[in-house]
Design an enzyme around this catalytic site. Structure first.
Site, mmCIF file in Angstrom:
data_model
loop_
_atom_site.group_PDB
_atom_site.id
_atom_site.type_symbol
_atom_site.label_atom_id
_atom_site.label_comp_id
_atom_site.label_asym_id
_atom_site.label_seq_id
_atom_site.Cartn_x
_atom_site.Cartn_y
_atom_site.Cartn_z
ATOM 1 C CB SER A 32 -2.277 3.608 -9.357
ATOM 2 O OG SER A 32 -1.119 2.823 -9.569
ATOM 3 C CG HIS A 80 2.868 4.810 -8.102
ATOM 4 N ND1 HIS A 80 2.406 5.087 -6.830
ATOM 5 C CD2 HIS A 80 1.845 4.176 -8.738
ATOM 6 C CE1 HIS A 80 1.166 4.638 -6.701
ATOM 7 N NE2 HIS A 80 0.807 4.077 -7.843
ATOM 8 C CG ASP A 101 3.087 6.869 -4.251
ATOM 9 O OD1 ASP A 101 1.929 7.077 -4.651
ATOM 10 O OD2 ASP A 101 3.969 6.323 -4.944
#
Length: 213
Positions: free
Chosen positions: A88, A128, A154
């Protein structure tokens, strides 16, 4: 699995080739284990030497635990070193990359930083990038994150817990300070094959016990 949190999938190798490589690795490890067992039996006959080597093994384990605890204290993070497990964050960070974290509260979290955070209903922390930072009326930071390779943040990507809009500062395990490409691939391999993990740890223990030095 939530969208954007799934691991990147590699192109599947031919089953025969994969089985052959796995068989070769297992055969090599089996040979090494057998050799070490022979040496261990010889060492067992010398009880004093066996006890000395056992003490060496215990000291190595204790030292590793102490180093890890010291890193936790120094970085103020419960996980000062983490391995990236998903795609990701590509192309900035790839699965198998190793991140060294720092969780000092002396500096506020800033937009653009790569952070590792935990979600209440998830066992594995997530890596992230900070997309937005909001300060509430009480002066507490509220943080919104997003994977570089994800199309939405998110919150909208169902990464957070149900009904959660922001991350609290205490949800952050640490911000990435240093990363080493591909150094964590062995950890990923061992996690994907638990039996191999125990074999490798056992072989390492045997090497310490049968070491001549």
């Amino acid at each position: 699995v939530a969208p954007g949190a799934a691991a990147a999938l590699a192109a599947p190798a031919a089953p025969a080739a994969t089985a052959a490589r796995r068989g070769a690795v297992m055969e090599m490890l089996t040979g090494v284990v057998k050799e070490q067992v022979v040496q261990l039996r010889a060492l067992w006959r010398n009880k004093r030497a066996f006890a000395f080597q056992g003490l060496n093994l215990a000291m190595i384990i204790f030292s590793a635990l102490m180093i890890w605890k010291c890193l936790m204290v120094y970085t103020n993070s419960e996980s000062p070193v983490v391995v990236v497990l998903t795609g990701s964050m590509e192309p900035a960070i790839y699965p198998g990359d190793l991140l060294f974290l720092d969780n000092s509260y002396s500096e506020p979290i800033r937009v653009g930083e790569v952070v590792v955070f935990k979600i209440d209903d998830r066992d594995v922390p997530i890596v992230h990038r900070v997309l937005e930072v909001h300060v509430d009326k009480a002066g507490r930071q509220k943080i919104l994150t997003k994977g570089d390779n994800n199309s939405v943040d998110d919150r909208r990507g169902s990464i957070y817990a149900r009904g959660q809009q922001w991350l609290d500062r205490d949800s952050i395990i640490g911000r990435s300070r240093v990363y080493v490409p591909r150094l964590g691939e062995l950890t990923m391999l061992l996690n994907n094959h638990p039996s191999l993990k125990f074999i490798v740890l056992g072989v390492m223990g045997l090497f310490v016990l049968t070491s001549k030095e």
